[in-house]
Design an enzyme around this catalytic site. Sequence first.
Site, mmCIF file in Angstrom:
data_model
loop_
_atom_site.group_PDB
_atom_site.id
_atom_site.type_symbol
_atom_site.label_atom_id
_atom_site.label_comp_id
_atom_site.label_asym_id
_atom_site.label_seq_id
_atom_site.Cartn_x
_atom_site.Cartn_y
_atom_site.Cartn_z
ATOM 1 N N CYS A 1 0.801 -1.231 0.000
ATOM 2 C CA CYS A 1 0.000 0.000 0.000
ATOM 3 C C CYS A 1 0.832 1.278 0.000
ATOM 4 O O CYS A 1 0.690 2.120 -0.892
ATOM 5 C CB CYS A 1 -0.917 0.015 1.222
ATOM 6 S SG CYS A 1 -2.024 -1.404 1.368
ATOM 7 N N HIS B 1 -2.578 6.841 4.171
ATOM 8 C CA HIS B 1 -1.520 5.861 4.450
ATOM 9 C C HIS B 1 -0.123 6.323 4.041
ATOM 10 O O HIS B 1 0.739 5.513 3.697
ATOM 11 C CB HIS B 1 -1.838 4.516 3.770
ATOM 12 C CG HIS B 1 -1.247 3.339 4.508
ATOM 13 N ND1 HIS B 1 -1.320 2.040 4.057
ATOM 14 C CD2 HIS B 1 -0.567 3.280 5.686
ATOM 15 C CE1 HIS B 1 -0.726 1.237 4.899
ATOM 16 N NE2 HIS B 1 -0.263 1.965 5.908
#
Length: 583
Positions: A73, A134
């Site tokens: 990610c 993130h």
Amino acid sequence: MMILLRLIVFLWLTSIATSKRNSKLNIILFMADDLGIGDLGCYGNTTLRTPNIDTLAKRGVKLTQHIAAAPLCTPSRAAFLTGRYPIRSGMASLHRVGVFLFSASSGGLPTEEITFATLLQQKGYTTALIGKWHLGINCHSHDDYCHHPLNHGFNYFYGIPVNNIRDCKPEHGSVFQRGIKMYLPTMLQITWIALISLAVLHYIGLLRISHRALGFFFLMAAVLIGILLFFFYNFRYLNCFLMRNHSIIQQPWRYENLTQRLTEEAKRFIRRNTDAPFLLFLSYPQVHTALFASQSFRGKSKHGLYGDAVEEMDWSIGQVLQTLDQLNLSMQTLVYFTSDQGAHIEEISSSGEVHGGYNGIYKGGKSTNWEGGIRIPGLLHWPGVLKPDTSIDEPTSNMDIFPTIVKLAGAQQPTDRIIDGHDLMPLLQGTALHSKHEFLFHYCNAYLNAVRWHPRNSTSIWKALFFTPKFSPEGANGCFESHVCFCHGNFVNYHDPPLLFDLSKDPEEKHPLTTETEIHFDEILHAIQQAVANHTQSLATVSNQLSLKNIIWKPWLQPCCSSFLKFCYCNHESQENKDLPAA
């Protein structure tokens, strides 16, 4: 006559206003989390219902070799936003942990990196990130927001700054439990050996240790264990929160109707910006575990909670596209859909239900550079500009979105750094038949793992892998015993010469080529090695944002909407999101 003249003037002014409003392209970027390319009907799935995503493919362009710049990610998203390999920005780890786990870490997307949101913002675009970020929050204090989306070109942020993981949802298990089981015995052994060694040295007179010093040692150990227990016991309150701009509005976030809330935020943003160009990045927390689905979708798919989540996400995309239609914005809006990497195939619930997706025919999954980990959906829709029902088999990258939309917005690419992505428009419109990516470099964390080579005027797509993960148990298609595959040391097998595949003939990566089966074997590897040398020379030394000191939990950086005594609990979610329409 006067009335007719006024009507003509009014229509003329209206036409000028409409012309001005439509003078710039709007851009909507949809990104799923951990969605497998095989989960969508337009890529061959026959059991999950994704009609809205499939419509994007039917009415636009489908990329069949769309590649994530990283199989995890954090680095993948950094590459997507900057158009650069994550190794260039320091967003690639040298250790096992390749993503940010804690909200109170100091690492993140460096302030000197330039995102496409920043460049579009400078050209008059209103920009929003709704959903998952993130890429870090703070650097030195709990409110400096140096890595925050609002410091990287977004005018508006509504979403989760870190990640949605099992520990955020009660009774869904823990991603740390397996790691603790792996490392705790080693830590206890080291501590026990240290104590015995100190006792022996004290006994034979080589080292005198006072009872006070020994007590201090045990006290520090107890404090450290206490802090760790406090942190992991309260992980959900410290790390799983929802923000609007710089303010925490739910800590921990509620899973009830979360996808619907994100959808409503996206629709409101579009409605607020009908008279000016906008960039909307709708970054879904789905279908990363912990899985969730609204009541309207729960139990409705053929694939359990995972399928429910996929189908709700498809509904959400349909709602956004419907809003564009209602506001007559579809013709002037470029829509892109993708996933940040392949499906996390090792995700299985404590009850045995599969919580990971499907990567189709491709080997491996998330965290690996087998095709299942990096081959992702790539759909682009722009009525009147992109030819409907078009499929492109050339290699492309999620880094290509950066130069594509920057150019379409009339902005200039930075000239003081290397941009690894290429403008997709010539390929999408058919004015170019071949991808500008002759070589693509695949990193596993900070380690160069593989290289893809598509020679000019050739149908072959060669892929050389320098190392591959050790799947466990033996014969599996993933690293089920460790829950995720790692990138170095005893976790991988190194190959000399590298494993070589021709993906144009063997996309499943089943049959490595040899000098006996490929007469140009040595020439191909030589060309790839030369490309690696050139690529390596282009890398500058940068601060590693995922070093151990940058990813550990630092209490003074902890975002908290109340106080530690109240376990950072709050629920300030606005009334407008409490009564959502039924799906």
